[in-house]
Design a protein around this motif. Structure first.
Motif, PDB file in Angstrom:
ATOM      1  N   ALA A 170      88.416  -9.458 -63.840  1.00 47.89           N
ATOM      2  CA  ALA A 170      88.272 -10.072 -62.515  1.00 47.89           C
ATOM      3  C   ALA A 170      87.394  -9.210 -61.609  1.00 47.89           C
ATOM      4  CB  ALA A 170      89.645 -10.295 -61.888  1.00 47.89           C
ATOM      5  N   ALA A 171      87.550  -7.896 -61.693  1.00 51.66           N
ATOM      6  CA  ALA A 171      86.725  -6.992 -60.882  1.00 51.66           C
ATOM      7  C   ALA A 171      85.261  -7.066 -61.315  1.00 51.66           C
ATOM      8  CB  ALA A 171      87.243  -5.559 -60.994  1.00 51.66           C
ATOM      9  N   ILE A 172      85.014  -7.119 -62.611  1.00 52.09           N
ATOM     10  CA  ILE A 172      83.643  -7.243 -63.114  1.00 52.09           C
ATOM     11  C   ILE A 172      83.038  -8.559 -62.649  1.00 52.09           C
ATOM     12  CG2 ILE A 172      82.243  -7.478 -65.203  1.00 52.09           C
ATOM     13  CD1 ILE A 172      84.337  -5.593 -66.572  1.00 52.09           C
ATOM     14  N   ALA A 173      83.825  -9.629 -62.763  1.00 51.30           N
ATOM     15  CA  ALA A 173      83.352 -10.951 -62.336  1.00 51.30           C
ATOM     16  C   ALA A 173      83.024 -10.947 -60.845  1.00 51.30           C
ATOM     17  CB  ALA A 173      84.409 -12.010 -62.647  1.00 51.30           C
ATOM     18  N   ALA A 174      83.914 -10.394 -60.048  1.00 52.75           N
ATOM     19  CA  ALA A 174      83.694 -10.364 -58.597  1.00 52.75           C
ATOM     20  C   ALA A 174      82.446  -9.573 -58.245  1.00 52.75           C
ATOM     21  CB  ALA A 174      84.926  -9.771 -57.900  1.00 52.75           C
ATOM     22  N   ALA A 175      82.203  -8.479 -58.948  1.00 49.26           N
ATOM     23  CA  ALA A 175      81.016  -7.665 -58.689  1.00 49.26           C
ATOM     24  C   ALA A 175      79.735  -8.441 -58.986  1.00 49.26           C
ATOM     25  CB  ALA A 175      81.058  -6.384 -59.522  1.00 49.26           C
ATOM     26  N   GLU A 176      79.832  -9.442 -59.849  1.00 46.62           N
ATOM     27  CA  GLU A 176      78.674 -10.278 -60.163  1.00 46.62           C
ATOM     28  C   GLU A 176      78.680 -11.572 -59.368  1.00 46.62           C
ATOM     29  OE1 GLU A 176      77.719 -10.719 -64.279  1.00 46.62           O
ATOM     30  OE2 GLU A 176      78.459  -8.719 -64.772  1.00 46.62           O
ATOM     31  N   GLY A 177      79.610 -11.678 -58.414  1.00 41.96           N
ATOM     32  CA  GLY A 177      79.682 -12.857 -57.564  1.00 41.96           C
ATOM     33  C   GLY A 177      80.233 -14.088 -58.266  1.00 41.96           C
ATOM     34  N   LEU A 178      81.053 -13.868 -59.275  1.00 41.81           N
ATOM     35  CA  LEU A 178      81.608 -14.974 -60.046  1.00 41.81           C
ATOM     36  C   LEU A 178      83.129 -14.953 -60.007  1.00 41.81           C
ATOM     37  CD1 LEU A 178      79.419 -14.562 -63.258  1.00 41.81           C
ATOM     38  CD2 LEU A 178      79.165 -16.343 -61.529  1.00 41.81           C
ATOM     39  N   SER A 179      83.714 -16.123 -60.204  1.00 43.70           N
ATOM     40  CA  SER A 179      85.153 -16.181 -60.421  1.00 43.70           C
ATOM     41  C   SER A 179      85.414 -15.696 -61.840  1.00 43.70           C
ATOM     42  CB  SER A 179      85.655 -17.615 -60.265  1.00 43.70           C
ATOM     43  OG  SER A 179      85.149 -18.423 -61.325  1.00 43.70           O
ATOM     44  N   LEU A 180      86.641 -15.339 -62.106  1.00 41.07           N
ATOM     45  CA  LEU A 180      86.997 -14.914 -63.456  1.00 41.07           C
ATOM     46  C   LEU A 180      86.736 -16.047 -64.440  1.00 41.07           C
ATOM     47  CD1 LEU A 180      88.105 -12.924 -65.477  1.00 41.07           C
ATOM     48  CD2 LEU A 180      90.424 -13.563 -64.752  1.00 41.07           C
ATOM     49  N   ARG A 181      87.060 -17.271 -64.051  1.00 42.44           N
ATOM     50  CA  ARG A 181      86.838 -18.439 -64.907  1.00 42.44           C
ATOM     51  C   ARG A 181      85.361 -18.586 -65.239  1.00 42.44           C
ATOM     52  NH1 ARG A 181      85.652 -23.905 -64.669  1.00 42.44           N
ATOM     53  NH2 ARG A 181      87.000 -25.251 -65.893  1.00 42.44           N
ATOM     54  N   ALA A 182      84.497 -18.503 -64.227  1.00 40.82           N
ATOM     55  CA  ALA A 182      83.056 -18.643 -64.446  1.00 40.82           C
ATOM     56  C   ALA A 182      82.510 -17.491 -65.284  1.00 40.82           C
ATOM     57  CB  ALA A 182      82.324 -18.717 -63.105  1.00 40.82           C
ATOM     58  N   TYR A 183      83.005 -16.291 -65.031  1.00 44.68           N
ATOM     59  CA  TYR A 183      82.547 -15.127 -65.792  1.00 44.68           C
ATOM     60  C   TYR A 183      82.894 -15.271 -67.268  1.00 44.68           C
ATOM     61  CZ  TYR A 183      82.042 -10.326 -67.387  1.00 44.68           C
ATOM     62  OH  TYR A 183      81.673  -9.201 -68.093  1.00 44.68           O
ATOM     63  N   LEU A 184      84.132 -15.664 -67.561  1.00 42.44           N
ATOM     64  CA  LEU A 184      84.537 -15.823 -68.956  1.00 42.44           C
ATOM     65  C   LEU A 184      83.779 -16.952 -69.638  1.00 42.44           C
ATOM     66  CD1 LEU A 184      88.387 -15.236 -68.667  1.00 42.44           C
ATOM     67  CD2 LEU A 184      86.655 -13.682 -69.609  1.00 42.44           C
ATOM     68  N   ALA A 185      83.500 -18.028 -68.915  1.00 44.58           N
ATOM     69  CA  ALA A 185      82.721 -19.127 -69.488  1.00 44.58           C
ATOM     70  C   ALA A 185      81.309 -18.650 -69.816  1.00 44.58           C
ATOM     71  CB  ALA A 185      82.689 -20.306 -68.524  1.00 44.58           C
ATOM     72  N   ARG A 186      80.695 -17.884 -68.900  1.00 38.09           N
ATOM     73  CA  ARG A 186      79.351 -17.355 -69.152  1.00 38.09           C
ATOM     74  C   ARG A 186      79.369 -16.382 -70.324  1.00 38.09           C
ATOM     75  NH1 ARG A 186      76.412 -13.594 -64.874  1.00 38.09           N
ATOM     76  NH2 ARG A 186      77.706 -12.086 -65.952  1.00 38.09           N
ATOM     77  N   LEU A 187      80.381 -15.544 -70.385  1.00 35.37           N
ATOM     78  CA  LEU A 187      80.509 -14.590 -71.480  1.00 35.37           C
ATOM     79  C   LEU A 187      80.604 -15.320 -72.820  1.00 35.37           C
ATOM     80  CD1 LEU A 187      80.833 -11.516 -71.992  1.00 35.37           C
ATOM     81  CD2 LEU A 187      83.300 -11.884 -71.866  1.00 35.37           C
ATOM     82  N   ALA A 188      81.408 -16.360 -72.874  1.00 37.59           N
ATOM     83  CA  ALA A 188      81.568 -17.124 -74.110  1.00 37.59           C
ATOM     84  C   ALA A 188      80.268 -17.798 -74.528  1.00 37.59           C
ATOM     85  CB  ALA A 188      82.676 -18.168 -73.941  1.00 37.59           C
ATOM     86  N   GLU A 189      79.443 -18.187 -73.554  1.00 37.46           N
ATOM     87  CA  GLU A 189      78.174 -18.843 -73.863  1.00 37.46           C
ATOM     88  C   GLU A 189      77.105 -17.860 -74.328  1.00 37.46           C
ATOM     89  OE1 GLU A 189      77.124 -20.834 -70.263  1.00 37.46           O
ATOM     90  OE2 GLU A 189      78.727 -22.318 -70.460  1.00 37.46           O
ATOM     91  N   THR A 190      77.223 -16.602 -73.934  1.00 35.38           N
ATOM     92  CA  THR A 190      76.153 -15.649 -74.221  1.00 35.38           C
ATOM     93  C   THR A 190      76.428 -14.739 -75.415  1.00 35.38           C
ATOM     94  OG1 THR A 190      77.043 -14.070 -72.614  1.00 35.38           O
ATOM     95  CG2 THR A 190      75.368 -15.596 -71.824  1.00 35.38           C
ATOM     96  N   LEU A 191      77.686 -14.520 -75.764  1.00 32.49           N
ATOM     97  CA  LEU A 191      77.996 -13.668 -76.908  1.00 32.49           C
ATOM     98  C   LEU A 191      77.802 -14.449 -78.207  1.00 32.49           C
ATOM     99  CD1 LEU A 191      81.220 -11.821 -75.711  1.00 32.49           C
ATOM    100  CD2 LEU A 191      78.905 -10.935 -75.852  1.00 32.49           C
ATOM    101  N   LEU A 192      77.376 -13.746 -79.234  1.00 26.82           N
ATOM    102  CA  LEU A 192      77.168 -14.375 -80.531  1.00 26.82           C
ATOM    103  C   LEU A 192      78.379 -14.162 -81.432  1.00 26.82           C
ATOM    104  CD1 LEU A 192      73.509 -13.183 -81.256  1.00 26.82           C
ATOM    105  CD2 LEU A 192      74.240 -15.401 -80.361  1.00 26.82           C
ATOM    106  N   THR A 193      78.682 -15.158 -82.233  1.00 26.99           N
ATOM    107  CA  THR A 193      79.732 -15.015 -83.235  1.00 26.99           C
ATOM    108  C   THR A 193      79.173 -14.186 -84.386  1.00 26.99           C
ATOM    109  OG1 THR A 193      79.078 -16.960 -84.495  1.00 26.99           O
ATOM    110  CG2 THR A 193      80.633 -17.315 -82.664  1.00 26.99           C
TER     111      THR A 193
END
Length: 85
Positions: free
Chosen positions: A17-40
């Motif tokens: 949540a702190a990382i997300a806030a530092a990037e101006g994102l909600s935790l939900r938005a941050y995790l969604a972006r993370l899931a879209e950008t990381l590779l399996t």
């Protein structure tokens, strides 16, 4: 899209949540972006195969299994050294 619940330690949630806030994102938005950008692992392997094919076509690069192990070991050593700094 429906939401999902994920159980993680409170400390991990607070950190994310702190990382997300530092990037101006909600935790939900941050995790969604993370899931879209990381590779399996499968996606990483596919990219590695494509890169090797491109290098082979471009300049004949075709390391042996032994050379690949040596290169992997060297990369691991350099990453460990960089992480220690």
């Amino acid at each position: 899209m429906p939401d999902a619940n994920v159980r993680i330690p409170e400390e991990a949630k607070d950190r994310l949540a702190a990382i997300a806030a530092a990037e101006g994102l909600s935790l939900r938005a941050y995790l969604a972006r993370l899931a879209e950008t990381l590779l399996t692992p499968a996606e990483r392997a596919e990219r590695a195969e494509k890169a090797l094919a491109a290098l082979t076509e471009w300049n004949g690069y075709a390391p042996t299994a032994s050379e690949e192990r040596d290169l992997d070991s060297e990369l691991d050593r350099r990453l460990a050294r960089a992480a220690a700094q």
